[in-house]
Design a protein around this motif. Structure first.
Motif, PDB file in Angstrom:
ATOM      1  N   ARG A 201       6.371 -27.307  17.764  1.00  0.00           N
ATOM      2  CA  ARG A 201       6.306 -28.218  18.907  1.00  0.00           C
ATOM      3  C   ARG A 201       7.730 -28.408  19.381  1.00  0.00           C
ATOM      4  O   ARG A 201       8.478 -29.236  18.853  1.00  0.00           O
ATOM      5  N   GLU A 202       8.080 -27.604  20.381  1.00  0.00           N
ATOM      6  CA  GLU A 202       9.479 -27.539  20.805  1.00  0.00           C
ATOM      7  C   GLU A 202      10.054 -28.881  21.234  1.00  0.00           C
ATOM      8  O   GLU A 202      11.240 -29.136  21.065  1.00  0.00           O
ATOM      9  N   ASN A 203       9.226 -29.704  21.832  1.00  0.00           N
ATOM     10  CA  ASN A 203       9.759 -30.952  22.395  1.00  0.00           C
ATOM     11  C   ASN A 203      10.007 -32.032  21.334  1.00  0.00           C
ATOM     12  O   ASN A 203      10.545 -33.074  21.633  1.00  0.00           O
ATOM     13  N   GLY A 290      -7.053 -38.539  15.986  1.00  0.00           N
ATOM     14  CA  GLY A 290      -7.723 -38.485  17.268  1.00  0.00           C
ATOM     15  C   GLY A 290      -7.083 -39.337  18.343  1.00  0.00           C
ATOM     16  O   GLY A 290      -7.528 -39.343  19.472  1.00  0.00           O
ATOM     17  N   ILE A 291      -6.028 -40.064  17.985  1.00  0.00           N
ATOM     18  CA  ILE A 291      -5.353 -40.862  19.007  1.00  0.00           C
ATOM     19  C   ILE A 291      -4.596 -39.908  19.913  1.00  0.00           C
ATOM     20  O   ILE A 291      -3.740 -39.168  19.459  1.00  0.00           O
ATOM     21  N   ASP A 292      -4.926 -39.888  21.195  1.00  0.00           N
ATOM     22  CA  ASP A 292      -4.116 -39.003  22.016  1.00  0.00           C
ATOM     23  C   ASP A 292      -3.372 -39.759  23.100  1.00  0.00           C
ATOM     24  O   ASP A 292      -3.267 -39.326  24.224  1.00  0.00           O
ATOM     25  N   LYS A 293      -2.822 -40.879  22.724  1.00  0.00           N
ATOM     26  CA  LYS A 293      -1.913 -41.577  23.627  1.00  0.00           C
ATOM     27  C   LYS A 293      -0.781 -40.613  23.918  1.00  0.00           C
ATOM     28  O   LYS A 293      -0.128 -40.134  22.998  1.00  0.00           O
ATOM     29  N   SER A 294      -0.593 -40.344  25.193  1.00  0.00           N
ATOM     30  CA  SER A 294       0.286 -39.214  25.494  1.00  0.00           C
ATOM     31  C   SER A 294       1.763 -39.598  25.495  1.00  0.00           C
ATOM     32  O   SER A 294       2.614 -38.749  25.307  1.00  0.00           O
ATOM     33  N   ASN A 295       2.071 -40.876  25.707  1.00  0.00           N
ATOM     34  CA  ASN A 295       3.490 -41.206  25.880  1.00  0.00           C
ATOM     35  C   ASN A 295       4.128 -41.815  24.634  1.00  0.00           C
ATOM     36  O   ASN A 295       4.967 -42.689  24.725  1.00  0.00           O
ATOM     37  N   GLN A 313       1.075 -33.816  10.844  1.00  0.00           N
ATOM     38  CA  GLN A 313       0.000 -34.333  11.675  1.00  0.00           C
ATOM     39  C   GLN A 313       0.387 -35.691  12.280  1.00  0.00           C
ATOM     40  O   GLN A 313       0.201 -35.927  13.466  1.00  0.00           O
ATOM     41  N   GLU A 314       0.960 -36.548  11.448  1.00  0.00           N
ATOM     42  CA  GLU A 314       1.325 -37.874  11.935  1.00  0.00           C
ATOM     43  C   GLU A 314       2.495 -37.800  12.905  1.00  0.00           C
ATOM     44  O   GLU A 314       2.480 -38.412  13.979  1.00  0.00           O
ATOM     45  N   ALA A 315       3.505 -37.036  12.543  1.00  0.00           N
ATOM     46  CA  ALA A 315       4.666 -36.888  13.416  1.00  0.00           C
ATOM     47  C   ALA A 315       4.245 -36.257  14.746  1.00  0.00           C
ATOM     48  O   ALA A 315       4.778 -36.571  15.809  1.00  0.00           O
ATOM     49  N   GLY A 316       3.234 -35.382  14.660  1.00  0.00           N
ATOM     50  CA  GLY A 316       2.766 -34.653  15.848  1.00  0.00           C
ATOM     51  C   GLY A 316       2.146 -35.555  16.903  1.00  0.00           C
ATOM     52  O   GLY A 316       1.869 -35.115  18.010  1.00  0.00           O
ATOM     53  N   ARG A 317       1.939 -36.820  16.557  1.00  0.00           N
ATOM     54  CA  ARG A 317       1.385 -37.732  17.565  1.00  0.00           C
ATOM     55  C   ARG A 317       2.440 -38.144  18.580  1.00  0.00           C
ATOM     56  O   ARG A 317       2.134 -38.779  19.579  1.00  0.00           O
ATOM     57  N   ALA A 318       3.674 -37.775  18.317  1.00  0.00           N
ATOM     58  CA  ALA A 318       4.728 -38.020  19.302  1.00  0.00           C
ATOM     59  C   ALA A 318       4.714 -36.901  20.337  1.00  0.00           C
ATOM     60  O   ALA A 318       4.343 -35.770  20.045  1.00  0.00           O
ATOM     61  N   GLY A 319       5.105 -37.261  21.535  1.00  0.00           N
ATOM     62  CA  GLY A 319       5.374 -36.257  22.565  1.00  0.00           C
ATOM     63  C   GLY A 319       4.208 -35.393  22.992  1.00  0.00           C
ATOM     64  O   GLY A 319       4.388 -34.232  23.332  1.00  0.00           O
ATOM     65  N   ARG A 320       3.018 -35.942  22.993  1.00  0.00           N
ATOM     66  CA  ARG A 320       1.875 -35.114  23.408  1.00  0.00           C
ATOM     67  C   ARG A 320       1.953 -34.753  24.873  1.00  0.00           C
ATOM     68  O   ARG A 320       1.335 -33.794  25.310  1.00  0.00           O
ATOM     69  N   ASP A 321       2.693 -35.523  25.654  1.00  0.00           N
ATOM     70  CA  ASP A 321       2.800 -35.197  27.074  1.00  0.00           C
ATOM     71  C   ASP A 321       3.832 -34.103  27.333  1.00  0.00           C
ATOM     72  O   ASP A 321       4.100 -33.745  28.467  1.00  0.00           O
ATOM     73  N   GLY A 322       4.400 -33.559  26.266  1.00  0.00           N
ATOM     74  CA  GLY A 322       5.351 -32.463  26.438  1.00  0.00           C
ATOM     75  C   GLY A 322       6.775 -32.926  26.682  1.00  0.00           C
ATOM     76  O   GLY A 322       7.701 -32.122  26.736  1.00  0.00           O
ATOM     77  N   GLU A 323       6.976 -34.226  26.840  1.00  0.00           N
ATOM     78  CA  GLU A 323       8.331 -34.735  27.028  1.00  0.00           C
ATOM     79  C   GLU A 323       9.027 -34.788  25.659  1.00  0.00           C
ATOM     80  O   GLU A 323       8.365 -34.834  24.622  1.00  0.00           O
ATOM     81  N   SER A 324      10.351 -34.841  25.669  1.00  0.00           N
ATOM     82  CA  SER A 324      11.025 -34.817  24.370  1.00  0.00           C
ATOM     83  C   SER A 324      10.741 -36.105  23.604  1.00  0.00           C
ATOM     84  O   SER A 324      10.621 -37.184  24.182  1.00  0.00           O
ATOM     85  N   ALA A 559      -3.102 -46.972  30.741  1.00  0.00           N
ATOM     86  CA  ALA A 559      -2.344 -46.420  31.867  1.00  0.00           C
ATOM     87  C   ALA A 559      -2.278 -44.898  31.859  1.00  0.00           C
ATOM     88  O   ALA A 559      -2.437 -44.242  32.889  1.00  0.00           O
ATOM     89  N   TYR A 560      -2.084 -44.305  30.680  1.00  0.00           N
ATOM     90  CA  TYR A 560      -1.879 -42.851  30.652  1.00  0.00           C
ATOM     91  C   TYR A 560      -3.134 -42.090  31.050  1.00  0.00           C
ATOM     92  O   TYR A 560      -3.099 -40.896  31.291  1.00  0.00           O
ATOM     93  N   ILE A 561      -4.263 -42.787  31.067  1.00  0.00           N
ATOM     94  CA  ILE A 561      -5.476 -42.084  31.492  1.00  0.00           C
ATOM     95  C   ILE A 561      -5.501 -41.922  33.008  1.00  0.00           C
ATOM     96  O   ILE A 561      -6.051 -40.968  33.538  1.00  0.00           O
ATOM     97  N   VAL A 562      -4.857 -42.833  33.735  1.00  0.00           N
ATOM     98  CA  VAL A 562      -4.722 -42.648  35.184  1.00  0.00           C
ATOM     99  C   VAL A 562      -3.744 -41.493  35.437  1.00  0.00           C
ATOM    100  O   VAL A 562      -4.101 -40.487  36.046  1.00  0.00           O
ATOM    101  N   PHE A 563      -2.521 -41.651  34.986  1.00  0.00           N
ATOM    102  CA  PHE A 563      -1.554 -40.548  35.021  1.00  0.00           C
ATOM    103  C   PHE A 563      -0.654 -40.648  33.804  1.00  0.00           C
ATOM    104  O   PHE A 563      -0.268 -41.752  33.422  1.00  0.00           O
ATOM    105  N   THR A 564      -0.276 -39.525  33.232  1.00  0.00           N
ATOM    106  CA  THR A 564       0.661 -39.571  32.119  1.00  0.00           C
ATOM    107  C   THR A 564       2.077 -39.789  32.664  1.00  0.00           C
ATOM    108  O   THR A 564       2.335 -39.583  33.860  1.00  0.00           O
ATOM    109  N   ASP A 565       2.986 -40.202  31.778  1.00  0.00           N
ATOM    110  CA  ASP A 565       4.390 -40.307  32.176  1.00  0.00           C
ATOM    111  C   ASP A 565       4.889 -38.976  32.724  1.00  0.00           C
ATOM    112  O   ASP A 565       5.681 -38.921  33.665  1.00  0.00           O
ATOM    113  N   ALA A 566       4.402 -37.899  32.097  1.00  0.00           N
ATOM    114  CA  ALA A 566       4.838 -36.575  32.546  1.00  0.00           C
ATOM    115  C   ALA A 566       4.458 -36.357  34.011  1.00  0.00           C
ATOM    116  O   ALA A 566       5.232 -35.805  34.789  1.00  0.00           O
TER     117      ALA A 566
END
Ligand code: ADP
Ligand code: MG
Length: 611
Positions: A201-203, A290-295, A313-324, A559-566
């Motif tokens: 996960r590059e970001n 299963g939490i996919d809070k993106s920001n 797996q736990e650390a991977g919950r960070a940065g799901r929106d692709g931001e660093s 909020a992220y369900i309307v639009f993500t921060d990305a």
């Protein structure tokens, strides 16, 4: 509509990510699939896109209630007809959903595994046109995985009862061979098309710190990252409470989650976090599947977890929106001991296992604990270590982890190694053995109470490394253990022992070199980060966020369900003024463009930055 059109129209993404295309194509060809992709890679789309293309209904079996609600909300926002069935519904709601489903009102229906063998549901299923069954978090079917759920074993019975066998697709982030084999076997996947995408996960940046005072370190970090949303994982409920209270006292918007809270409070706190009312979640590992809070911008492990599978797996919950985003592990020797204790005293007795099998499982746990301990003490690239652990062959420098970003010097520790081994040898002569810290203190020449009361200040090796810091001595000991020149026992109070290779150090005096940090290892978290987020107009970004929150509040979704921060950042970059331009924003599909396009483009025009 073809798959790319579906992706663009409903989900607003312009291209598929690695693995998605192949999995979707195979499902559409009628083949079973197994997708093994890391958290955040985009597994959901792999079944949601085919669901919209296939006739009939797609059934998604998923373990978590909160996840279902979230996904259904998100789908509704994108114009996809979906619903869920689980224990959170009242009887009335439940029958309404079944009724609607019978009338072909949905394309996707999420269902909890416990529901699969209930009479009403089966009745419905037998007459419905179910074309695709998806098993999300499929590792739950395996006893070898970390989250075994007996109710997952019902899935295959359910499928067998259907008049026509649907296509079956399974998804997980767990990649070990045993779990993979188990999934195929237990779900009876028929020659599944299987794909394992890269785990990188590059970001995400990875950091390990060994602070003297963990809380101080934590506080410094959250102060420097005030408005960012993050998760802090702790090993026990008690630590969760302490950390949560202390952060609250400092004025942070924090909430907590662990199995000791009642359902109502867990639910409430989770929502506070998802809806950004609390920016920080302090939790045990009970939180997050299963939490996919993106920001989520950071995941801090206040304690070292039991293995790298859990960690990634736990650390991977960070940065799901692709931001660093940052993943930080605060390590201490105590964490190792706690985990050792838990392994040796684990109460989970599985009746189906023999004594020998149980011992085998324990041995595996010990091995996994060793691996994560090495991760915490290595001076090599952390990303390389992680990816290699998951079976990849990564380059040995990533430039985005605390080891790559710390200045290391290669030092010759030939003499030091001899001194350390001799010290363990001298202690053994007294028929004793001690832990790493005490041995390091002896070598350093400490005269604290403990040392004096044990008479260790009279050892001939006392103080022979007075010019090296205790931290560095410990790091060298770690290195010797990692390379089998010393042994560290695996019990609750691990002690150092001579190993088969120890005498080599004294007899052959091999030249040993290792990397030691130039600065002290407790130095604060690096300031320079790899910049993935290019600078966007802060003011506009804030205004867009406010607008987004208005819509989210009205629709009662996070909020992220309307639009993500990305997506908002992309708007800042592209400054779309028309519907066509708005559609080019990442995460904006036709439905969202219709629903929000006018309001957002109006705001952007009003802010008036000419492109
Ligand atoms: P996981 O593999 O962990 O289940 P999700 O399916 O929840 O991951 O997706 C994680 C994030 O990635 C979501 O915010 C989703 O919108 C985004 N995403 C998925 N596929 C794409 C894509 N092709 N382009 C851009 N973003 C995507
Ligand atoms: Mg998922």
């Amino acid at each position: 509509m073809d798959k790319l059109n579906v992706l663009r129209t409903y989900f607003g993404h312009s291209n598929f990510r690695v693995g998605q295309s192949e999995l979707i194509d195979n499902i559409l060809l009628g083949r079973d699939v197994l997708g093994i992709m890391p958290t955040g890679a985009g597994k959901s789309l792999c079944y949601q896109v085919p669901a919209l293309i296939l006739d009939g209904l797609t059934l998604v079996v998923s373990p978590l209630i909160s996840l279902m609600k979230d996904q259904v909300n998100a789908l509704a926002q994108s114009g996809v007809k979906a619903a869920y069935i689980n224990s959170s519904l009242s009887a009335k709601e439940y029958f309404t959903v079944l009724q609607n489903a019978s009338n072909n009102q949905y394309k996707i229906l999420y269902v909890a595994p416990e529901r699969l063998d209930s009479k009403d549901f089966l009745e419905f299923a037998l007459t419905a046109e179910i074309r695709l069954v998806t098993v999300d978090e499929a590792h739950c079917v395996s006893q070898w995985g970390q989250d075994f759920r007996p109710s997952y074993l019902k899935i295959v019975d359910f499928i067998q009862q259907l008049p026509e066998r649907p296509i079956v697709s399974a998804f997980t982030a767990t990649a070990t061979t045993e779990v993979k084999k188990d999934i195929i076997k237990m779900l009876q996947l028929a020659k599944p098309y299987t794909i394992t995408t890269g785990f990188d996960r590059e970001n995400l940046s990875f950091t390990v710190l060994k602070p003297q005072d963990k809380f101080k370190q934590l506080l410094q970090f959250v102060r420097e990252n005030k408005d960012k949303s993050g998760i802090i994982y702790c090993s026990t409920r008690k630590v969760v409470e302490q950390v949560c209270d202390s952060l609250q006292a400092q004025g942070f918007l924090v909430t907590r989650y662990h199995a000791g809270l009642d359902d109502y409070e867990r639910q409430k706190n989770q929502e506070a976090f998802l809806y950004d009312r609390s920016t920080i979640m302090v939790a045990t590992n009970a939180f997050g599947m299963g939490i996919d809070k993106s920001n989520v911008s950071f995941v801090i492990h206040y304690n070292m977890p039991k293995d790298l599978e859990s960690y990634y797996q736990e650390a991977g919950r960070a940065g799901r929106d692709g931001e660093s985003a940052e993943c930080i592990l605060l390590y201490s020797g105590q964490d190792v001991r706690l985990n050792q204790f838990l392994i040796e005293n684990s109460q989970e007795v599985n009746e189906d296992l023999t004594e020998a099998e149980r011992e085998l499982l324990k041995e595996k746990d010990r091995q996994r604990l060793k691996e994560i301990t090495f991760y915490c003490t290595t001076s090599k690239c952390l990303r390389e270590y992680l990816l290699r652990y998951f079976g990849e062959k990564p380059p040995n420098y990533c430039g985005n982890c605390s080891n790559c970003n710390t200045q290391f010097q290669t030092v010759d520790i030939t003499i030091e190694a001899q001194k350390i081994v001799s010290c363990v040898y001298r202690i053994k002569e007294r028929n004793r053995s001690y832990g790493k810290t005490l041995v390091a203190e002896v070598l350093y020449g400490s005269k604290n109470k403990r040392i004096r009361s044990l008479g260790l200040d009279t050892l001939s090796t006392h103080g022979i490394m007075a010019d090296t810091s205790i931290t560095n001595i410990r790091t060298m000991i770690d290195f010797l253990v990692e390379n089998d020149y010393l042994e560290q026992t695996n019990d609750q109070f691990p002690v150092l022992k001579l190993s088969q290779r120890s005498q080599k150090i004294i007899r052959d005096k091999p030249t040993l070199t290792m990397k030691l940090p130039k600065e002290t290892p407790t130095a604060s978290i690096k300031k320079e980060k790899v910049v993935l987020n290019d600078n966007v107009d802060d003011h506009l970004f804030t205004r867009l966020k406010e607008l987004r929150n208005k819509f989210a509040t009205a629709a009662r979704v996070p909020a992220y369900i309307v639009f993500t921060d990305a997506s908002l950042r992309d708007m800042c970059r592209k400054m779309p003024q028309t519907r066509e331009e708005f559609l080019t924003v990442s995460g904006v599909g036709a439905i969202k463009a219709d629903r929000y396009g006018d309001a957002f483009t109006a705001l952007i025009r009003e802010e008036g930055n000419p492109r």
